[in-house]
Scaffold this motif. Structure first.
Motif, PDB file in Angstrom:
ATOM      1  N   TRP A 139       5.803 -54.941  99.607  1.00 11.99           N
ATOM      2  CA  TRP A 139       5.048 -54.662  98.396  1.00 11.99           C
ATOM      3  C   TRP A 139       4.014 -53.575  98.673  1.00 11.99           C
ATOM      4  CZ3 TRP A 139       4.664 -57.269  93.476  1.00 11.99           C
ATOM      5  CH2 TRP A 139       5.675 -58.216  93.274  1.00 11.99           C
ATOM      6  N   SER A 140       3.879 -52.665  97.739  1.00 12.48           N
ATOM      7  CA  SER A 140       2.805 -51.669  97.778  1.00 12.48           C
ATOM      8  C   SER A 140       1.848 -51.961  96.630  1.00 12.48           C
ATOM      9  CB  SER A 140       3.365 -50.254  97.635  1.00 12.48           C
ATOM     10  OG  SER A 140       4.171 -49.903  98.728  1.00 12.48           O
ATOM     11  N   PHE A 141       0.621 -52.338  96.964  1.00 13.58           N
ATOM     12  CA  PHE A 141      -0.407 -52.553  95.951  1.00 13.58           C
ATOM     13  C   PHE A 141      -1.169 -51.242  95.779  1.00 13.58           C
ATOM     14  CE2 PHE A 141       0.442 -56.755  97.648  1.00 13.58           C
ATOM     15  CZ  PHE A 141       0.565 -57.507  96.498  1.00 13.58           C
ATOM     16  N   ILE A 142      -1.212 -50.758  94.552  1.00 17.44           N
ATOM     17  CA  ILE A 142      -1.812 -49.460  94.255  1.00 17.44           C
ATOM     18  C   ILE A 142      -2.989 -49.678  93.317  1.00 17.44           C
ATOM     19  CG2 ILE A 142      -1.418 -47.209  93.185  1.00 17.44           C
ATOM     20  CD1 ILE A 142       1.631 -47.728  93.955  1.00 17.44           C
ATOM     21  N   VAL A 143      -4.165 -49.243  93.759  1.00 17.95           N
ATOM     22  CA  VAL A 143      -5.400 -49.470  92.997  1.00 17.95           C
ATOM     23  C   VAL A 143      -6.001 -48.123  92.617  1.00 17.95           C
ATOM     24  CG1 VAL A 143      -7.688 -50.542  93.009  1.00 17.95           C
ATOM     25  CG2 VAL A 143      -5.809 -51.593  94.306  1.00 17.95           C
ATOM     26  N   PRO A 144      -5.874 -47.697  91.352  1.00 24.89           N
ATOM     27  CA  PRO A 144      -6.547 -46.475  90.911  1.00 24.89           C
ATOM     28  C   PRO A 144      -8.044 -46.750  90.773  1.00 24.89           C
ATOM     29  CG  PRO A 144      -5.440 -47.520  89.064  1.00 24.89           C
ATOM     30  CD  PRO A 144      -5.112 -48.347  90.279  1.00 24.89           C
ATOM     31  N   ALA A 145      -8.873 -45.804  91.194  1.00 21.36           N
ATOM     32  CA  ALA A 145     -10.317 -46.099  91.210  1.00 21.36           C
ATOM     33  C   ALA A 145     -11.142 -44.847  90.962  1.00 21.36           C
ATOM     34  CB  ALA A 145     -10.700 -46.715  92.549  1.00 21.36           C
ATOM     35  N   HIS A 146     -12.137 -44.977  90.098  1.00 16.60           N
ATOM     36  CA  HIS A 146     -13.148 -43.934  89.894  1.00 16.60           C
ATOM     37  C   HIS A 146     -14.505 -44.605  89.825  1.00 16.60           C
ATOM     38  CE1 HIS A 146     -15.292 -40.445  88.381  1.00 16.60           C
ATOM     39  NE2 HIS A 146     -15.791 -41.228  87.425  1.00 16.60           N
ATOM     40  N   ASP A 147     -15.358 -44.319  90.796  1.00 15.68           N
ATOM     41  CA  ASP A 147     -16.719 -44.890  90.851  1.00 15.68           C
ATOM     42  C   ASP A 147     -16.692 -46.411  90.707  1.00 15.68           C
ATOM     43  OD1 ASP A 147     -17.796 -42.413  91.258  1.00 15.68           O
ATOM     44  OD2 ASP A 147     -18.550 -42.150  89.217  1.00 15.68           O
ATOM     45  N   GLU A 148     -15.963 -47.052  91.600  1.00 10.59           N
ATOM     46  CA  GLU A 148     -15.784 -48.506  91.545  1.00 10.59           C
ATOM     47  C   GLU A 148     -16.495 -49.231  92.685  1.00 10.59           C
ATOM     48  OE1 GLU A 148     -14.638 -50.071  89.179  1.00 10.59           O
ATOM     49  OE2 GLU A 148     -13.174 -48.847  88.087  1.00 10.59           O
ATOM     50  N   ALA A 149     -17.509 -48.610  93.279  1.00 12.10           N
ATOM     51  CA  ALA A 149     -18.179 -49.208  94.426  1.00 12.10           C
ATOM     52  C   ALA A 149     -18.684 -50.636  94.176  1.00 12.10           C
ATOM     53  CB  ALA A 149     -19.338 -48.308  94.887  1.00 12.10           C
ATOM     54  N   PRO A 150     -19.210 -50.960  92.993  1.00 11.42           N
ATOM     55  CA  PRO A 150     -19.733 -52.325  92.808  1.00 11.42           C
ATOM     56  C   PRO A 150     -18.664 -53.420  92.799  1.00 11.42           C
ATOM     57  CG  PRO A 150     -20.705 -50.805  91.213  1.00 11.42           C
ATOM     58  CD  PRO A 150     -19.542 -50.098  91.842  1.00 11.42           C
ATOM     59  N   LEU A 151     -17.407 -53.072  92.482  1.00 11.04           N
ATOM     60  CA  LEU A 151     -16.403 -54.107  92.241  1.00 11.04           C
ATOM     61  C   LEU A 151     -15.199 -54.070  93.174  1.00 11.04           C
ATOM     62  CD1 LEU A 151     -16.272 -53.953  88.315  1.00 11.04           C
ATOM     63  CD2 LEU A 151     -17.501 -55.599  89.733  1.00 11.04           C
ATOM     64  N   ILE A 152     -14.929 -52.943  93.788  1.00 10.17           N
ATOM     65  CA  ILE A 152     -13.627 -52.779  94.445  1.00 10.17           C
ATOM     66  C   ILE A 152     -13.454 -53.664  95.671  1.00 10.17           C
ATOM     67  CG2 ILE A 152     -14.237 -50.816  95.926  1.00 10.17           C
ATOM     68  CD1 ILE A 152     -11.435 -49.657  95.097  1.00 10.17           C
ATOM     69  N   ALA A 153     -14.522 -53.997  96.372  1.00  7.15           N
ATOM     70  CA  ALA A 153     -14.379 -54.847  97.563  1.00  7.15           C
ATOM     71  C   ALA A 153     -13.790 -56.205  97.195  1.00  7.15           C
ATOM     72  CB  ALA A 153     -15.725 -55.011  98.265  1.00  7.15           C
TER      73      ALA A 153
ATOM     74  N   ARG B  49      -5.629 -47.979 102.580  1.00  6.41           N
ATOM     75  CA  ARG B  49      -5.412 -46.559 102.815  1.00  6.41           C
ATOM     76  C   ARG B  49      -5.896 -45.827 101.571  1.00  6.41           C
ATOM     77  NH1 ARG B  49      -0.214 -43.503 102.227  1.00  6.41           N
ATOM     78  NH2 ARG B  49       0.803 -45.522 102.070  1.00  6.41           N
ATOM     79  N   VAL B  50      -6.647 -44.767 101.740  1.00  8.03           N
ATOM     80  CA  VAL B  50      -7.230 -44.049 100.607  1.00  8.03           C
ATOM     81  C   VAL B  50      -6.533 -42.703 100.414  1.00  8.03           C
ATOM     82  CG1 VAL B  50      -9.317 -42.980  99.666  1.00  8.03           C
ATOM     83  CG2 VAL B  50      -9.463 -45.176 100.857  1.00  8.03           C
ATOM     84  N   GLU B  51      -6.089 -42.473  99.200  1.00  7.67           N
ATOM     85  CA  GLU B  51      -5.562 -41.178  98.793  1.00  7.67           C
ATOM     86  C   GLU B  51      -6.553 -40.582  97.797  1.00  7.67           C
ATOM     87  OE1 GLU B  51      -2.786 -39.576  99.831  1.00  7.67           O
ATOM     88  OE2 GLU B  51      -2.405 -41.212 101.264  1.00  7.67           O
ATOM     89  N   SER B  52      -7.007 -39.370  98.041  1.00 10.36           N
ATOM     90  CA  SER B  52      -8.011 -38.745  97.184  1.00 10.36           C
ATOM     91  C   SER B  52      -7.362 -37.749  96.225  1.00 10.36           C
ATOM     92  CB  SER B  52      -9.070 -38.033  98.029  1.00 10.36           C
ATOM     93  OG  SER B  52      -9.765 -38.966  98.825  1.00 10.36           O
ATOM     94  N   VAL B  53      -7.692 -37.871  94.938  1.00 10.87           N
ATOM     95  CA  VAL B  53      -7.218 -36.944  93.915  1.00 10.87           C
ATOM     96  C   VAL B  53      -8.403 -36.589  93.019  1.00 10.87           C
ATOM     97  CG1 VAL B  53      -4.868 -37.880  93.936  1.00 10.87           C
ATOM     98  CG2 VAL B  53      -6.553 -38.813  92.323  1.00 10.87           C
ATOM     99  N   ALA B  54      -8.202 -35.636  92.149  1.00 15.17           N
ATOM    100  CA  ALA B  54      -9.256 -35.254  91.201  1.00 15.17           C
ATOM    101  C   ALA B  54      -8.619 -34.989  89.846  1.00 15.17           C
ATOM    102  CB  ALA B  54     -10.010 -34.028  91.704  1.00 15.17           C
ATOM    103  N   PHE B  55      -8.029 -36.040  89.276  1.00 11.78           N
ATOM    104  CA  PHE B  55      -7.346 -35.921  87.996  1.00 11.78           C
ATOM    105  C   PHE B  55      -8.220 -36.370  86.821  1.00 11.78           C
ATOM    106  CE2 PHE B  55      -3.392 -37.039  90.643  1.00 11.78           C
ATOM    107  CZ  PHE B  55      -3.113 -35.704  90.888  1.00 11.78           C
ATOM    108  N   ARG B  56      -8.954 -37.469  87.008  1.00 12.80           N
ATOM    109  CA  ARG B  56      -9.609 -38.187  85.900  1.00 12.80           C
ATOM    110  C   ARG B  56      -8.586 -38.410  84.783  1.00 12.80           C
ATOM    111  NH1 ARG B  56     -11.968 -41.305  85.613  1.00 12.80           N
ATOM    112  NH2 ARG B  56     -13.706 -41.101  84.156  1.00 12.80           N
ATOM    113  N   HIS B  57      -7.491 -38.994  85.190  1.00 14.53           N
ATOM    114  CA  HIS B  57      -6.355 -39.220  84.305  1.00 14.53           C
ATOM    115  C   HIS B  57      -5.598 -40.407  84.884  1.00 14.53           C
ATOM    116  CE1 HIS B  57      -2.660 -37.259  82.104  1.00 14.53           C
ATOM    117  NE2 HIS B  57      -2.819 -38.539  81.810  1.00 14.53           N
ATOM    118  N   ILE B  58      -5.698 -41.559  84.230  1.00 14.78           N
ATOM    119  CA  ILE B  58      -5.231 -42.796  84.827  1.00 14.78           C
ATOM    120  C   ILE B  58      -3.735 -42.784  85.103  1.00 14.78           C
ATOM    121  CG2 ILE B  58      -5.061 -43.892  82.556  1.00 14.78           C
ATOM    122  CD1 ILE B  58      -5.930 -45.593  85.928  1.00 14.78           C
TER     123      ILE B  58
END
Length: 232
Positions: A2-16, A56-65
Motif C-alpha cells: 500500500w502507498s499512503f499519499i498525503v497531500p499537504a499545504h501548511d499542515e504543521a499543526p495536524l499532520i503528525a 517520504r516527502v515530495e515537494s511541489v508548488a502547485f496549490r492544486h489538490i
C-alpha cells in the motif's frame, strides 16, 4: 504494498497525528506500506514534521489538490493507493475494510466521514445524511480514497481541470473501470472549515454552484473554503 499519499499545504499543526494514525493502522492490519507526503508549497514546518514521522516527502508548488494527489501517485511504489487528507485520522477498522474490499475485486472507493471537534448536532446530522447519499451515489469523500494502481492508471488519475470536487470526478471515473464501494466504516476529519468559514460563506458557495455549476470548480477564484488560510 500500500502507498499512503498525503497531500499537504501548511499542515504543521495536524499532520503528525495524521501520520501516526496511518502508521498504527497499517501495522495493526499487517500490510506492507510506504508513506508519502506531498508538500505543496508550505511555508511552515510541514515537510520537517513529515520526515520526522517516518514519511517520504515530495515537494511541489502547485496549490492544486488534484495535481498534488497525482504527484504522489506518480512516485508511489505500491499496487494499492490510499489518499488521506492531512487533517484526517484513519483507524485499523476502516483500513481493514478497504483491504477486504480490494481483495474482493472492488477497484476503489472511500468511506464514511465523521467531523472531529465540537460540531453542532444539526451539522453532525446533516453530515451523516450526506454520507448515505454519497454511498448511494458511489461518491468518495476526498479525505480517504483508495484504489488499485491499475484502476488509477486506467482513469488517468485525478482530473486537474478541477480545483475542488476532484474526488467526485475521480469516483465517477473509477466506476467506469469496475466496482466502487463506499465503506460504512468512518474516518475522522477536522471541522476547521466550520471554524474558518461561517454559514453564509457556505451558502454563497452553494448558490454560486447552483448558478454556474461545475465551472466554478475550474478556478481557485471562488474556492476560499479550500484555498484560503485556515483556522486550526
Amino acid at each position: 504494498m500500500w502507498s499512503f499519499i498525503v497531500p499537504a499545504h501548511d499542515e504543521a499543526p495536524l499532520i503528525a497525528a495524521t501520520l501516526a494514525a496511518i502508521h498504527a493502522s497499517a501495522r495493526e492490519c499487517g500490510v506492507a506500506y510506504e508513506l508519502i507526503v506531498v508538500d505543496d508549497d508550505s511555508s511552515d514546518g510541514t515537510a520537517e514534521i513529515a520526515r520526522s514521522n517516518g514519511a517520504r516527502v515530495e515537494s511541489v508548488a502547485f496549490r492544486h489538490i488534484a495535481a498534488t494527489r497525482n504527484a504522489g501517485a506518480a512516485v508511489a511504489n505500491g499496487m494499492r493507493l490510499c489518499f488521506v487528507d492531512a487533517d484526517t485520522l484513519i483507524d485499523a477498522r476502516a483500513l481493514a475494510a478497504a483491504v477486504a474490499a480490494l481483495d474482493a475485486g472492488v477497484v476503489g472507493g472511500g468511506c464514511a466521514v465523521v467531523l472531529d471537534g465540537r460540531v453542532p448536532f444539526g451539522i453532525r446530522a446533516f453530515t451523516a445524511a450526506l454520507m448515505h447519499v454519497f454511498r448511494w451515489m458511489r461518491v468518495t469523500p476526498g479525505c480517504f480514497v483508495f484504489c488499485t494502481r491499475e484502476a488509477f492508471d486506467a482513469t488517468g488519475g485525478f482530473d486537474t481541470n478541477y480545483y475542488a470536487g476532484e474526488d467526485v470526478a475521480f469516483s465517477r471515473a473509477l466506476a467506469t473501470v469496475g466496482r466502487v464501494r463506499i465503506l460504512r466504516e468512518a474516518v475522522r476529519t477536522s471541522d476547521r472549515k466550520l471554524r474558518t468559514f461561517g454559514v453564509l460563506d457556505h451558502l454563497r458557495l452553494m448558490l454560486r454552484f447552483a448558478l454556474r455549476g461545475r465551472r466554478i470548480l475550474r478556478s481557485r477564484d471562488h474556492l476560499a473554503l479550500w484555498y484560503d488560510k485556515r483556522r486550526h
